[in-house]
Design an enzyme around this catalytic site. Sequence first.
Site, mmCIF file in Angstrom:
data_model
loop_
_atom_site.group_PDB
_atom_site.id
_atom_site.type_symbol
_atom_site.label_atom_id
_atom_site.label_comp_id
_atom_site.label_asym_id
_atom_site.label_seq_id
_atom_site.Cartn_x
_atom_site.Cartn_y
_atom_site.Cartn_z
ATOM 1 N N GLU A 3 46.774 20.961 46.156
ATOM 2 C CA GLU A 3 47.797 20.504 45.843
ATOM 3 C C GLU A 3 48.026 19.340 47.279
ATOM 4 O O GLU A 3 48.783 19.806 47.991
ATOM 5 C CB GLU A 3 48.957 20.192 44.695
ATOM 6 C CG GLU A 3 48.451 19.698 43.281
ATOM 7 C CD GLU A 3 49.491 19.608 42.333
ATOM 8 O OE1 GLU A 3 49.703 19.180 41.227
ATOM 9 O OE2 GLU A 3 51.033 20.290 43.282
ATOM 10 N N GLU A 39 50.601 31.342 52.583
ATOM 11 C CA GLU A 39 50.584 30.951 53.778
ATOM 12 C C GLU A 39 50.302 30.552 55.304
ATOM 13 O O GLU A 39 49.018 31.469 55.629
ATOM 14 C CB GLU A 39 50.898 32.604 54.163
ATOM 15 C CG GLU A 39 51.366 33.354 55.420
ATOM 16 C CD GLU A 39 52.608 32.484 56.258
ATOM 17 O OE1 GLU A 39 52.950 31.795 57.615
ATOM 18 O OE2 GLU A 39 53.534 32.441 55.401
ATOM 19 N N CYS A 89 61.289 22.035 43.616
ATOM 20 C CA CYS A 89 61.140 21.879 44.908
ATOM 21 C C CYS A 89 61.430 23.846 45.722
ATOM 22 O O CYS A 89 61.570 24.543 44.962
ATOM 23 C CB CYS A 89 62.903 22.154 45.486
ATOM 24 S SG CYS A 89 63.294 21.735 46.847
#
Length: 375
Positions: free
Chosen positions: A91, A171, A345
Site C-alpha cells: 500500500e 524496514e 496509526c
Amino acid sequence: MAVHSIFDAGVLRNEFEKAGISHKFIPLIWKYILHNPGCQAHEVPSLPSIAYPLLSSKFKSMTSTLASVVDSSDRVTTKLLIELQSGSFVEAVIMRYDTRLGRYGGNPRPGGPRSTLCISSQVGCKMGCTFCATGSMGFKSNLSSGEIVEQLVHASSFSDIRNIVFMGMGEPLNNYAAVVEAVQAMTGSCFRLSPKRITISTVGIIHAINKLKDDLPNVNLAVSLHAPIQDIRCQIMPAARAFPLGRLMDNLRLYQENSQRKILIEYIMLDGVNDEEQHAHQLGQLLKMLVVVVNLIPFNPIGSLSCYNASSEQNVKKFQRILRGVYNVRTTVRREMGQDISGACGQLVVKRSGTKLVEHVNKLTDIEDLSSLKI
C-alpha cells in the site's frame, strides 16, 4: 522471466552502458512516461535506434497495477492498494494537509495545500515488532527501486506529492540499496523532490544509519524508538536485541554531529508498558543531548493482534508535558486521518483471508511540520 521496471535506475543504467547508450536519455524516458500514462518504454520518441529492442524486451513502463483506490469520507486520505508483478500487494497512502488551517508554533501557517505520500519498501517485515500488524505477515520480499518509485508514479495521478515518508510496510534500511536508489531517482531531474522533504524511518539499523548520512545526506531520519530502556524495547521490539540502546544513541549522536540534521523519534504509547511518568523522564534523559522531535503515536488495537491497550489521553498529555516542560524536547502527538477507511496509526498489513483482502495503513502528523525545526 519477469521484466524490470523502467524506474529500476541501476538496471537501466547497466543495460544502457552495455549497449553503448548515454545515461542522459534516462530522465527523458521517465519524463515522457510520466506525461503519457499508459505508454510503453519503447514508445518514447527520439531515442537511439538500438534502445528500442532493449527497452521492449527487458523493461515495462509500469510493472505494478492499482488493485484498489479508497478515499476517506473527507477525501483527506487516499489508500492505494498496489499489486506487484509477483502477485504480492503493498500500500501507498496519500495524506493531504492544508497549511492555512490552524496555527503552528503559535504562528499562522504559511502556504496552502500539500500532500505527503507514505511508501512501502518491503512486502512484510522481519523486525517482528509486537505492536505492529505488519510483523504478523513475516518477511516476504524486498521491493526493487523501480517498484518503490512506481508507488510515487501511481500516487502522482491523484495528488501533487510534496513529501515522501518511508513509513509503510517493511524496514527501509533492510532494503538499503533499493531505497537509496529510489530516493536518488525521486530527487533527480525527473521528479525533482527535495531530499529535505523525504523521511526514512528505521527501528535503528546501526550500520545502515552510518552509511545513510553519506549516501543521502539531506534526507530526514526517523527512529522507531518506542521505549526509553533496553529491556522494554526488546520486549516490544525483538529486533532491538541486535541494536542495543546505548550503541544506537551513540550512533545517533555521531549521525547528528556529522549530518547537522534533526532526528525524528517515533514513540507508540502502550498502556502500562512505556507510558508512565518514569518512562517520560527516562526518555527525556536519553534524548537531552540530541536535537529531536518526538512524535507520540496513539496505539490502535487490531483484532487478535491486540495484546496491548492504548494509553489514555490523560497519560499521553502528561507524557508530552514532561518531555516539553522538564527536558525542553519538542513533542507532538500523531494526528489520525482516515479512520473511516480502516486506518490504524503506525500499522500496515495486507493479507488474504479467504478471498477477502484485509488492509490496515499507517498515518502520521504532517512530516513537513515535524522536519521544519532548525538544528
